[in-house]
Design an enzyme around this catalytic site. Structure first.
Site, mmCIF file in Angstrom:
data_model
loop_
_atom_site.group_PDB
_atom_site.id
_atom_site.type_symbol
_atom_site.label_atom_id
_atom_site.label_comp_id
_atom_site.label_asym_id
_atom_site.label_seq_id
_atom_site.Cartn_x
_atom_site.Cartn_y
_atom_site.Cartn_z
ATOM 1 C CE LYS A 227 -19.855 25.392 -12.472
ATOM 2 N NZ LYS A 227 -19.977 25.041 -14.182
ATOM 3 N NE ARG B 145 -17.875 33.206 -21.064
ATOM 4 C CZ ARG B 145 -18.467 32.272 -21.817
ATOM 5 N NH1 ARG B 145 -19.017 32.577 -22.787
ATOM 6 N NH2 ARG B 145 -18.355 30.939 -21.529
HETATM 7 N N1 BES Z 1 -15.655 26.948 -14.407
HETATM 8 C C1 BES Z 1 -16.339 26.500 -15.555
HETATM 9 C C2 BES Z 1 -15.827 25.907 -16.632
HETATM 10 C C3 BES Z 1 -15.483 24.237 -16.368
HETATM 11 C C4 BES Z 1 -16.332 23.312 -16.506
HETATM 12 C C5 BES Z 1 -14.141 23.909 -15.922
HETATM 13 C C6 BES Z 1 -16.032 21.716 -16.224
HETATM 14 C C7 BES Z 1 -13.949 22.699 -15.707
HETATM 15 C C8 BES Z 1 -14.761 21.701 -15.896
HETATM 16 C C9 BES Z 1 -17.070 27.800 -16.081
HETATM 17 O O1 BES Z 1 -17.343 28.886 -15.278
HETATM 18 C C10 BES Z 1 -18.256 27.293 -16.809
HETATM 19 O O2 BES Z 1 -19.219 27.187 -15.787
HETATM 20 N N2 BES Z 1 -18.723 27.445 -17.940
HETATM 21 C C11 BES Z 1 -19.895 27.362 -18.569
HETATM 22 C C12 BES Z 1 -20.198 28.177 -19.718
HETATM 23 C C13 BES Z 1 -21.298 28.089 -20.219
HETATM 24 C C14 BES Z 1 -22.397 28.601 -19.197
HETATM 25 C C15 BES Z 1 -21.608 28.893 -21.547
HETATM 26 C C16 BES Z 1 -19.770 25.595 -19.078
HETATM 27 O O3 BES Z 1 -18.753 25.332 -19.550
HETATM 28 O O4 BES Z 1 -20.956 25.005 -18.921
HETATM 29 MN MN MN Z 2 -18.973 28.945 -14.124
#
Ligand code: BES
Ligand code: MN
Ligand code: ZN
Length: 487
Positions: free
Chosen positions: A270, A344
């Protein structure tokens, strides 16, 4: 906090024995039936332009002649809806909590009859107004002295209001537990810590708590969950906590909570900005613990099982890489195209594990997608379920609890994106569009014949910005839902 009902007695509010009195004023006209000298004070303040009968306006007065309580505050609320009252109570409590008062009496002037919903709202408002994260901040102000709160009501209202206070207190305690866990930094709140919290909860409230380690999970074939855990030195845990409030033969409600104690994104790392917020990525797990606490504290006649897969998502020499294929407990293989779609991957094995309990229903709760925050913001949780009746139950529970959700679609077309040439499915779609739905479609492939719903709480579980921190949601929604299924 000690919550109780209080009768106004012959002398009315002015003679009430309390250290502080909060009068919630309903409506845009001066309320009839308010005792003197409070009515006079209020009328004069309005006339002088120092108080308005508009939602959120407040007035504080100290040692009013003729009023026994030394601290008096008024707070206006636009209408008499419980939701408005709750909001006004939070505002009013904010005014009084820092003072010297230990016992607070709250009265509602100008509204209709008081019932359970009002009691519940007050207890919830107290929990919300008084909560402050202190655990790793020694410089935080000390806890307020307030330790008893009563709702002033008529004799005929006592039974209902008292029941509401009791329920609200349990929900508030559950939400506070969830907030404490989610606010705790990732180096404190590890999978091991979450497991210890669950064990502690079990001892205190009579839950059976089982904690599986990496070896146990390997034996069960949880290749998807363990693939996320393998990038971290922090050992994973798989927590199963059971509350048995009903007969053995009664099918349980199963709650599955995402417990990523820190989400760096893994190799699909990230960006640095706001990455700290990913300590809240165990908000689903925290809400499961909070709901278990509330339900057990109330001694609800229902069987409830909480399942929490918990680990860290880290990059590292042993971490999963884009393109890796793993085998889930269900036997289905998954091509991991993005290691940041890890939620997931841990939930799918937990959903498969849930089948062994022959549950009445399974609800998973997860801070799953940023896309859900884009879609719904921070107010409503995203609700996904192919089961209309279950979805309706959860939506209704959210409305009742003032912890609302909004139903999202699950059409098969959204799942087509998950096709992979190298595994039964990919863990992400080919585009970002509709990401919250695509994630839910992924989970759906692991629910078989289960009656299942998924709550994406990425937006509702925490606040960003100045009020950064966990909200304790959706403990109120979940508790209402579980209680509505009790005998
Ligand atoms: N934990 C995150 C989702 C999230 C993002 C929660 C911002 C709260 C605030 C999750 O694990 C994630 O990183 N999801 C990705 C999925 C994508 C790679 C398809 C996302 O939302 O960017
Ligand atoms: Mn994630
Ligand atoms: Zn995550």
């Amino acid at each position: 906090m000690d919550f109780k009902t209080q009768l106004a007695g012959a002398g009315g509010l002015a003679a009430l024995a309390a250290d502080a009195l909060l009068v919630v004023v309903v409506g845009d006209a001066l309320p009839g039936g308010l005792d003197q000298p409070l009515a006079e004070l209020l009328a004069a303040a309005v006339k002088d332009g120092d108080f308005e009968l508009k939602s959120g306006k407040t007035l504080y007065a100290h040692r009013v002649a003729g009023v026994k309580a030394p601290r008096v505050a008024f707070v206006a609320t636009g209408d008499g809806a419980v939701k408005s009252l709750r909001k006004a109570m939070v505002t009013g409590l904010g005014l009084l909590k820092g003072g010297g008062g230990k016992q607070l009496a709250v009265a509602v002037a100008g509204g209709g009859e008081l019932g359970a919903a009002h009691g519940e709202a007050l207890a919830g408002a107290v929990g919300e107004a008084l909560y402050l994260y202190r655990e790793t901040k020694p410089s935080a102000p000390p806890a307020p002295r307030l330790h008893a709160v009563s709702l002033v009501c008529a004799k005929t209202e006592v039974a209902a209001v008292a029941a509401g206070l009791k329920r609200g207190e349990a929900i508030a305690a559950g939400a506070t537990l969830a907030r404490e866990c989610a606010n705790r930094p990732g180096n404190h709140c590890t999978p091991t810590y979450l497991a210890a919290q669950a064990k502690k909860l079990g001892k205190e409230y009579g839950l059976k708590v089982e904690v599986l380690d990496r070896k146990d999970c390997e034996k069960l074939g949880m290749g998807s969950f363990l693939s996320v855990a393998q990038g971290s030195d922090e050992p994973p845990r798989f927590i199963v906590a059971r509350w048995q409030g009903a007969g053995k033969a009664d099918a349980p409600v199963v709650l599955v909570g995402k417990g990523i104690t820190f989400d760096t994104g893994g190799i699909s790392i990230k960006p640095a900005a706001a990455m700290d917020e990913m300590k809240f990525d165990m908000g689903g797990a925290a809400s499961v613990l909070g709901t278990l606490r509330a339900v057990a504290q109330l001694g609800a006649k229902v069987n409830l099982i909480g399942i929490i897969p918990t680990c860290e998502n880290m990059p590292g020499g042993r971490a999963i890489k884009p393109g890796d294929v793993v085998t889930s407990m269900s036997g289905q293989t998954i091509e991991i195209l993005n290691t940041d779609a890890e939620g997931r991957l841990i939930l799918c094995d937990a959903l498969t594990y849930a089948e062994r309990f022959k549950p009445a229903v399974v609800v998973d709760i997860a801070t799953l997608t940023g896309a859900c925050v884009v879609a719904l913001g921070h107010h409503r949780s995203g609700l996904f379920s192919p089961d209309d009746a279950l979805a309706a139950e959860l939506l209704a529970a959210g409305e009742q609890a003032h912890d609302p959700a909004w139903r999202m679609p699950l059409d098969d077309e959204y799942g087509e994106e998950l096709k992979s040439n190298f595994a039964d499915m990919a863990n992400v779609g080919s585009s970002r569009d509709g990401g919250a739905v695509v994630a839910a479609m992924f989970l759906k492939r692991f629910t078989g014949k289960l009656r299942w719903a998924h709550l994406d709480i990425a937006g509702s579980a925490w606040n960003s910005g100045k009020a950064k921190g966990a909200t304790g949601r959706p403990v109120p929604l979940l508790t209402h839902f579980v209680l509505s299924r009790a005998q």
